[in-house]
Design a protein around this motif. Structure first.
Motif, PDB file in Angstrom:
ATOM      1  N   LYS A   1      -2.152 104.877 -62.703  1.00 60.91           N
ATOM      2  CA  LYS A   1      -0.867 104.508 -61.916  1.00 60.91           C
ATOM      3  C   LYS A   1      -0.641 104.476 -60.417  1.00 60.91           C
ATOM      4  CE  LYS A   1       1.823 106.140 -66.055  1.00 60.91           C
ATOM      5  NZ  LYS A   1       3.088 105.761 -66.335  1.00 60.91           N
ATOM      6  N   ILE A   2      -1.603 105.479 -60.109  1.00 61.31           N
ATOM      7  CA  ILE A   2      -1.632 105.645 -58.450  1.00 61.31           C
ATOM      8  C   ILE A   2      -2.333 104.544 -57.899  1.00 61.31           C
ATOM      9  CG2 ILE A   2      -2.423 107.056 -56.726  1.00 61.31           C
ATOM     10  CD1 ILE A   2      -1.894 109.372 -58.499  1.00 61.31           C
ATOM     11  N   GLN A   3      -3.520 103.998 -58.572  1.00 63.54           N
ATOM     12  CA  GLN A   3      -4.516 103.041 -58.291  1.00 63.54           C
ATOM     13  C   GLN A   3      -3.622 101.869 -57.712  1.00 63.54           C
ATOM     14  OE1 GLN A   3      -7.042 103.443 -56.685  1.00 63.54           O
ATOM     15  NE2 GLN A   3      -7.771 105.299 -57.279  1.00 63.54           N
ATOM     16  N   VAL A   4      -2.756 101.516 -58.997  1.00 61.23           N
ATOM     17  CA  VAL A   4      -1.965 100.174 -58.794  1.00 61.23           C
ATOM     18  C   VAL A   4      -1.213 100.141 -57.944  1.00 61.23           C
ATOM     19  CG1 VAL A   4      -0.570  98.975 -60.499  1.00 61.23           C
ATOM     20  CG2 VAL A   4      -2.382  99.912 -61.456  1.00 61.23           C
ATOM     21  N   TYR A   5      -0.456 101.296 -57.428  1.00 57.20           N
ATOM     22  CA  TYR A   5       0.900 101.344 -56.592  1.00 57.20           C
ATOM     23  C   TYR A   5       0.490 100.951 -55.372  1.00 57.20           C
ATOM     24  CZ  TYR A   5       5.030 103.177 -54.627  1.00 57.20           C
ATOM     25  OH  TYR A   5       6.243 103.306 -53.923  1.00 57.20           O
ATOM     26  N   LYS A   6       1.250 100.233 -54.517  1.00 56.76           N
ATOM     27  CA  LYS A   6       1.108  99.672 -53.318  1.00 56.76           C
ATOM     28  C   LYS A   6       1.748 100.823 -52.216  1.00 56.76           C
ATOM     29  CE  LYS A   6      -0.424  95.669 -54.311  1.00 56.76           C
ATOM     30  NZ  LYS A   6      -1.736  95.447 -54.580  1.00 56.76           N
ATOM     31  N   PHE A   7       1.114 101.371 -51.465  1.00 58.77           N
ATOM     32  CA  PHE A   7       1.220 102.296 -50.506  1.00 58.77           C
ATOM     33  C   PHE A   7       1.539 101.828 -49.317  1.00 58.77           C
ATOM     34  CE2 PHE A   7      -1.013 105.027 -53.690  1.00 58.77           C
ATOM     35  CZ  PHE A   7       0.216 106.002 -53.838  1.00 58.77           C
ATOM     36  N   SER A   8       2.405 102.227 -48.416  1.00 60.49           N
ATOM     37  CA  SER A   8       2.703 101.622 -47.018  1.00 60.49           C
ATOM     38  C   SER A   8       1.707 102.168 -45.789  1.00 60.49           C
ATOM     39  CB  SER A   8       4.400 102.052 -46.714  1.00 60.49           C
ATOM     40  OG  SER A   8       4.333 103.337 -46.578  1.00 60.49           O
ATOM     41  N   LYS A   9       1.146 103.254 -46.060  1.00 60.89           N
ATOM     42  CA  LYS A   9       0.073 103.861 -45.028  1.00 60.89           C
ATOM     43  C   LYS A   9      -1.370 104.135 -45.803  1.00 60.89           C
ATOM     44  CE  LYS A   9       3.565 105.982 -42.292  1.00 60.89           C
ATOM     45  NZ  LYS A   9       4.082 104.975 -41.866  1.00 60.89           N
ATOM     46  N   SER A  10      -2.485 103.941 -44.919  1.00 64.98           N
ATOM     47  CA  SER A  10      -3.507 104.010 -45.511  1.00 64.98           C
ATOM     48  C   SER A  10      -3.987 105.460 -46.196  1.00 64.98           C
ATOM     49  CB  SER A  10      -4.686 103.669 -44.476  1.00 64.98           C
ATOM     50  OG  SER A  10      -4.556 104.589 -43.475  1.00 64.98           O
ATOM     51  N   TRP A  11      -3.202 106.525 -45.562  1.00 54.40           N
ATOM     52  CA  TRP A  11      -3.821 107.901 -46.071  1.00 54.40           C
ATOM     53  C   TRP A  11      -2.875 108.280 -47.452  1.00 54.40           C
ATOM     54  CZ3 TRP A  11       0.531 110.750 -46.281  1.00 54.40           C
ATOM     55  CH2 TRP A  11       1.611 110.362 -45.536  1.00 54.40           C
ATOM     56  N   MET A  12      -1.939 107.687 -47.629  1.00 59.13           N
ATOM     57  CA  MET A  12      -1.259 108.027 -48.820  1.00 59.13           C
ATOM     58  C   MET A  12      -2.024 108.165 -50.206  1.00 59.13           C
ATOM     59  SD  MET A  12       2.228 106.308 -47.929  1.00 59.13           S
ATOM     60  CE  MET A  12       3.506 107.046 -47.418  1.00 59.13           C
ATOM     61  N   ARG A  13      -3.014 106.853 -50.598  1.00 52.69           N
ATOM     62  CA  ARG A  13      -3.512 106.911 -51.858  1.00 52.69           C
ATOM     63  C   ARG A  13      -4.379 107.920 -52.143  1.00 52.69           C
ATOM     64  NH1 ARG A  13      -3.498 102.541 -54.650  1.00 52.69           N
ATOM     65  NH2 ARG A  13      -3.217 101.020 -52.934  1.00 52.69           N
ATOM     66  N   MET A  14      -5.096 108.564 -51.078  1.00 53.57           N
ATOM     67  CA  MET A  14      -5.996 109.456 -51.256  1.00 53.57           C
ATOM     68  C   MET A  14      -5.321 110.864 -51.474  1.00 53.57           C
ATOM     69  SD  MET A  14      -9.162 108.417 -51.924  1.00 53.57           S
ATOM     70  CE  MET A  14      -9.922 109.864 -51.707  1.00 53.57           C
ATOM     71  N   MET A  15      -4.270 111.078 -50.454  1.00 48.45           N
ATOM     72  CA  MET A  15      -3.241 112.265 -50.463  1.00 48.45           C
ATOM     73  C   MET A  15      -2.911 112.246 -52.000  1.00 48.45           C
ATOM     74  SD  MET A  15      -2.410 114.664 -48.512  1.00 48.45           S
ATOM     75  CE  MET A  15      -2.215 114.107 -46.944  1.00 48.45           C
ATOM     76  N   ALA A  16      -2.325 111.155 -52.405  1.00 49.69           N
ATOM     77  CA  ALA A  16      -1.479 111.220 -53.804  1.00 49.69           C
ATOM     78  C   ALA A  16      -2.487 111.452 -54.893  1.00 49.69           C
ATOM     79  CB  ALA A  16      -1.207 109.546 -54.142  1.00 49.69           C
TER      80      ALA A  16
END
Length: 109
Positions: free
Chosen positions: A59-74
């Motif tokens: 679910k996290i991989q599919v989600y579009k994040f607004s900042k580059s650091w957010m995916r790894m942090m999530a």
């Protein structure tokens, strides 16, 4: 000698007052703590509803994040949430995460 002490007391009191002043958190830090708290609450919600860690990661991989650091942090926050034996409600996890994050950010200043 007494006049010197009388002159120094206000300076000492002012110095103590300045050092005891509450440190203020930058708006960027507040945003990061708030976002992380929301992520932790969502992860706890998924965990309590029986969603596997693998599915939560997807679910996290599919989600579009607004900042580059957010995916790894999530991903990291979700992993830690799933590793925890905690069965707290998501609102309690959000509050706890936010308070701890703010405490950490203020301690770093």
């Amino acid at each position: 000698m007494r006049k010197i002490w009388i002159a120094l007391i206000p300076l000492v009191v002012a110095g103590i007052g300045n050092s005891a002043q509450a440190k203020e958190l930058a708006s960027n830090d507040k945003y990061m703590c708030s976002w992380g708290a929301g992520t932790a609450a969502r992860a706890q919600e998924l965990k309590l509803s029986g969603v596997s860690l693998y599915a939560a990661r997807q679910k996290i991989q599919v989600y579009k994040f607004s900042k580059s650091w957010m995916r790894m942090m999530a991903l990291g926050i979700t992993e830690q949430t799933y590793d925890s034996p905690s069965r707290l409600k998501p609102t309690a996890v959000r509050q706890s995460f936010y308070e701890d994050c703010v405490r950490y950010k203020l301690a770093r200043k």
